[in-house]
Design a protein around this motif. Structure first.
Motif, PDB file in Angstrom:
ATOM      1  N   LEU A   1       0.828  -1.209   0.000  1.00 29.27           N
ATOM      2  CA  LEU A   1       0.000   0.000   0.000  1.00 29.27           C
ATOM      3  C   LEU A   1       0.864   1.261   0.000  1.00 29.27           C
ATOM      4  CD1 LEU A   1      -2.800  -1.024   2.558  1.00 29.27           C
ATOM      5  CD2 LEU A   1      -3.002  -0.854   0.069  1.00 29.27           C
ATOM      6  N   GLN A   2       1.961   1.208   0.714  1.00 25.18           N
ATOM      7  CA  GLN A   2       2.860   2.353   0.794  1.00 25.18           C
ATOM      8  C   GLN A   2       3.435   2.709  -0.567  1.00 25.18           C
ATOM      9  OE1 GLN A   2       5.566   3.035   4.416  1.00 25.18           O
ATOM     10  NE2 GLN A   2       6.908   2.085   2.933  1.00 25.18           N
ATOM     11  N   ALA A   3       3.760   1.696  -1.365  1.00 24.28           N
ATOM     12  CA  ALA A   3       4.354   1.919  -2.688  1.00 24.28           C
ATOM     13  C   ALA A   3       3.413   2.670  -3.621  1.00 24.28           C
ATOM     14  CB  ALA A   3       4.750   0.586  -3.319  1.00 24.28           C
ATOM     15  N   GLN A   4       2.079   2.500  -3.391  1.00 27.43           N
ATOM     16  CA  GLN A   4       1.104   3.189  -4.249  1.00 27.43           C
ATOM     17  C   GLN A   4       0.441   4.361  -3.521  1.00 27.43           C
ATOM     18  OE1 GLN A   4      -2.265   0.450  -5.153  1.00 27.43           O
ATOM     19  NE2 GLN A   4      -1.220  -0.952  -3.742  1.00 27.43           N
ATOM     20  N   LEU A   5       1.116   4.838  -2.430  1.00 26.33           N
ATOM     21  CA  LEU A   5       0.671   6.021  -1.680  1.00 26.33           C
ATOM     22  C   LEU A   5      -0.728   5.854  -1.098  1.00 26.33           C
ATOM     23  CD1 LEU A   5       1.979   8.718  -4.214  1.00 26.33           C
ATOM     24  CD2 LEU A   5       3.221   7.614  -2.348  1.00 26.33           C
ATOM     25  N   LYS A   6      -1.033   4.648  -0.623  1.00 22.86           N
ATOM     26  CA  LYS A   6      -2.340   4.373  -0.010  1.00 22.86           C
ATOM     27  C   LYS A   6      -2.196   3.895   1.429  1.00 22.86           C
ATOM     28  CE  LYS A   6      -5.113   3.381  -4.095  1.00 22.86           C
ATOM     29  NZ  LYS A   6      -6.042   2.445  -4.757  1.00 22.86           N
ATOM     30  N   ASN A   7      -1.164   4.383   2.109  1.00 13.27           N
ATOM     31  CA  ASN A   7      -0.930   3.856   3.450  1.00 13.27           C
ATOM     32  C   ASN A   7      -1.587   4.657   4.571  1.00 13.27           C
ATOM     33  OD1 ASN A   7       0.870   5.916   2.879  1.00 13.27           O
ATOM     34  ND2 ASN A   7       2.486   5.099   4.168  1.00 13.27           N
ATOM     35  N   LYS A   8      -2.449   5.624   4.230  1.00 17.49           N
ATOM     36  CA  LYS A   8      -3.206   6.325   5.271  1.00 17.49           C
ATOM     37  C   LYS A   8      -4.084   5.354   6.042  1.00 17.49           C
ATOM     38  CE  LYS A   8      -3.479  10.956   3.251  1.00 17.49           C
ATOM     39  NZ  LYS A   8      -4.387  11.973   2.661  1.00 17.49           N
ATOM     40  N   LEU A   9      -4.626   4.393   5.306  1.00 17.62           N
ATOM     41  CA  LEU A   9      -5.502   3.399   5.940  1.00 17.62           C
ATOM     42  C   LEU A   9      -4.763   2.658   7.052  1.00 17.62           C
ATOM     43  CD1 LEU A   9      -8.074   1.278   5.644  1.00 17.62           C
ATOM     44  CD2 LEU A   9      -6.227  -0.096   4.752  1.00 17.62           C
ATOM     45  N   ILE A  10      -3.510   2.253   6.770  1.00 18.07           N
ATOM     46  CA  ILE A  10      -2.738   1.497   7.764  1.00 18.07           C
ATOM     47  C   ILE A  10      -2.515   2.346   9.003  1.00 18.07           C
ATOM     48  CG2 ILE A  10      -0.569   0.286   8.201  1.00 18.07           C
ATOM     49  CD1 ILE A  10      -0.347  -0.170   5.201  1.00 18.07           C
ATOM     50  N   ALA A  11      -2.293   3.642   8.807  1.00 19.61           N
ATOM     51  CA  ALA A  11      -2.096   4.545   9.944  1.00 19.61           C
ATOM     52  C   ALA A  11      -3.333   4.562  10.832  1.00 19.61           C
ATOM     53  CB  ALA A  11      -1.782   5.950   9.448  1.00 19.61           C
ATOM     54  N   TRP A  12      -4.509   4.683  10.216  1.00 13.55           N
ATOM     55  CA  TRP A  12      -5.760   4.715  10.989  1.00 13.55           C
ATOM     56  C   TRP A  12      -5.998   3.399  11.723  1.00 13.55           C
ATOM     57  CZ3 TRP A  12      -8.025   8.874  12.495  1.00 13.55           C
ATOM     58  CH2 TRP A  12      -7.988  10.028  11.716  1.00 13.55           C
ATOM     59  N   ILE A  13      -5.788   2.286  11.027  1.00 12.43           N
ATOM     60  CA  ILE A  13      -6.009   0.985  11.668  1.00 12.43           C
ATOM     61  C   ILE A  13      -5.008   0.775  12.807  1.00 12.43           C
ATOM     62  CG2 ILE A  13      -6.116  -1.525  11.342  1.00 12.43           C
ATOM     63  CD1 ILE A  13      -6.812  -1.072   8.446  1.00 12.43           C
ATOM     64  N   SER A  14      -3.765   1.217  12.610  1.00  8.91           N
ATOM     65  CA  SER A  14      -2.749   1.070  13.657  1.00  8.91           C
ATOM     66  C   SER A  14      -3.105   1.882  14.893  1.00  8.91           C
ATOM     67  CB  SER A  14      -1.379   1.501  13.128  1.00  8.91           C
ATOM     68  OG  SER A  14      -0.964   0.682  12.075  1.00  8.91           O
ATOM     69  N   VAL A  15      -3.673   3.075  14.668  1.00  7.64           N
ATOM     70  CA  VAL A  15      -4.120   3.897  15.804  1.00  7.64           C
ATOM     71  C   VAL A  15      -5.216   3.168  16.573  1.00  7.64           C
ATOM     72  CG1 VAL A  15      -5.335   6.018  16.444  1.00  7.64           C
ATOM     73  CG2 VAL A  15      -3.463   6.110  14.795  1.00  7.64           C
TER      74      VAL A  15
END
Length: 486
Positions: free
Chosen positions: A172-186
């Motif tokens: 996801l990070q490679a395609q600039l879609k890692n905001k989701l991971i940040a929210w789930i990690s929070v």
């Protein structure tokens, strides 16, 4: 007069260059933070669950803390190092594929990494199953080794979540879609704290309660990522499961192994130093204090690993696009930003060392030892801001094999011998081991700086293009188009 007019005419040109440079730095900073900030949040949140677990276990008993510290710092780092390193092959390939516009290949690379990582972890499973025997073989005290053996079995479900969480994050990070991971990690971290309190403090489940909370929160992250990918939010890069994932596995394994070796040599370095601390006088205090410092250090390292991810994505994307000048500029902005952050956090560690120790233990002797190591901790935290970024540059370019050699020499032929000599020979105990660790990191940082400076990035552009062409498979649309033209 003409000279004065000429000078006045030159002023706007200089200002325009300055404005142009500022706008380029600003734009590059935005590109970096777009990847780095979600990466920092997700890594801090995920690693924070381990730190919170250690904090709760530390208030159960010193023996439980020492057992958990051994497993987390040695076995989990050992296996996590292999998985994280092998997963960084996904980061290299997905980043360069995204830059080159080969979006459908990203899902295939992700599936290949799942296959390779699952097989690898299953092969490594005996390390967890025979944890007690492993630590007894290494010469640890029987009581600590027995407790560590119990803890290691609880870590098995946890480490299987790594296979998916690490690779999906890089995909996801490679395609600039890692905001989701940040929210789930929070949400993962927010869930983990009250869950740990409920199981450990309220129900008094002790060690099993703390580990159960860790397992539940870790798989919460993975299921959230699955829902996002399989639910259709990655339509260009995820085309469903494919048999193509089983093709060209061996070249991926080769890149994964060099990636794995690079990261393992780094993460195992700290594990070796904890083992050395375990053979010193008052081993229980030494292991616990060193482990607490390493967890504080590791938590801050998660921030720097966010920049490692940003460095990898920026370098890989620009190499995929064929833009060598953009790679050079991005490296300068990345290093400067990360160093400023390192200065801030190293200052916090230096001035608030007593408060940090009290968060993890009630034992005065352990807390005093942690406080005594605070100066060295702050130096290590500063160094964290340099070498992870340069490692990320290497991963983005696919230079993992070169960095693996650098890590081997700097850590094991320089840092570890110095640590052993200062710890045992000079009698500095844990402090001597830590100074040895710093010496290894300083050597590594200097070498990686020279490597990044002397790398021919135009040549790396050509290599990235050749690598992508070698692994490329036509998408269904391209296959159908070829059939229609025929």
């Amino acid at each position: 007069m003409h000279g004065g007019l000429h000078n006045r005419l030159l002023v706007p040109e200089v200002r325009e260059e300055e404005i142009d440079l500022k706008s380029k730095v600003w734009q590059e900073s935005k590109n970096i933070w777009r990847v780095a900030l979600p990466g920092v949040i997700s890594r801090v949140g995920s690693f924070g669950t381990l730190v919170v677990t250690q904090s709760f276990i530390g208030h159960i008993s010193p023996l439980d803390l020492a057992g958990y510290a051994l497993v987390q710092t040695i076995i989990v780092r050992f296996v996590n190092g292999i998985l994280l390193g092998m997963s960084s092959a996904t980061e290299t390939l997905c980043g360069q594929a995204f830059g080159a516009g080969q979006y459908h290949m990203m899902g295939i690379y992700l599936q290949r990494s799942w296959i390779v990582d699952l097989i690898t972890l299953t092969i490594l499973l005996p390390v967890y199953i025979f944890g007690r025997q492993f630590f007894m073989l290494l010469g640890q005290e029987e009581s600590i080794a027995t407790k560590a053996g119990d803890v290691s079995l609880w870590f098995i479900p946890f480490v299987y979540s790594f296979v998916f969480s690490l690779t999906i994050q890089m995909y996801l990070q490679a395609q600039l879609k890692n905001k989701l991971i940040a929210w789930i990690s929070v949400f993962q971290f927010i869930l983990h704290v009250p869950l740990s309190w409920l199981f450990v403090t309220y129900f008094s489940f002790g060690l099993p309660g703390a580990m159960s909370a860790l397992i539940i929160s870790s798989w919460f992250l993975v299921f959230g990522e699955f829902i996002y990918i399989f639910g259709g939010w990655c339509p260009h890069s995820w085309r469903g499961f494919s048999k193509a994932a089983f093709l060209d596995i061996f070249p991926i394994v080769k890149l994964s192994l060099s990636s794995g070796l690079m990261v393992c040599l780094e993460l195992w370095y700290y594990a070796v130093l904890v083992l050395i601390a375990g053979f010193m006088e008052n081993a229980e205090v030494g292991i616990s204090a060193f482990s607490i410092c390493l967890n504080i250090y590791g938590w801050e390292l998660m921030i720097c690993l966010g920049f490692l991810g940003a460095a990898c994505v920026r370098v890989a994307n620009e190499l995929g696009k064929g833009n060598a000048n953009a790679v050079r500029f991005s490296i300068k902005v990345l290093v400067a930003t990360s160093v400023l952050i390192g200065v801030f956090f190293s200052s916090l560690c230096f001035f608030f060392h007593k408060e940090l120790a009290q968060l993890f233990t009630n034992d005065k002797e352990v807390a005093d030892t942690v406080s005594d190591l605070s100066g060295l901790l702050s130096v290590s935290v500063f160094l964290n801001s340099i070498y992870p970024v340069l490692s990320g540059v290497a991963v983005g370019a696919g230079l993992q094999g070169t960095v693996a050699i650098v890590n081997l020499i700097c850590y094991y032929l320089i840092g570890t011998p110095i640590g052993i000599y200062l710890g045992y020979g000079v009698g500095l105990q844990v402090k001597g081991v830590w100074i040895g660790m710093i010496c290894g990191i300083v050597c590594q940082s200097i070498t990686l700086c020279v490597l990044a400076w002397r790398t021919n990035w135009d040549e790396q552009v050509l290599k990235a293009s050749q690598r992508l062409n070698r692994y490329y498979l036509k998408s269904e649309e391209e296959t159908n188009q070829s059939s229609n033209q025929a």
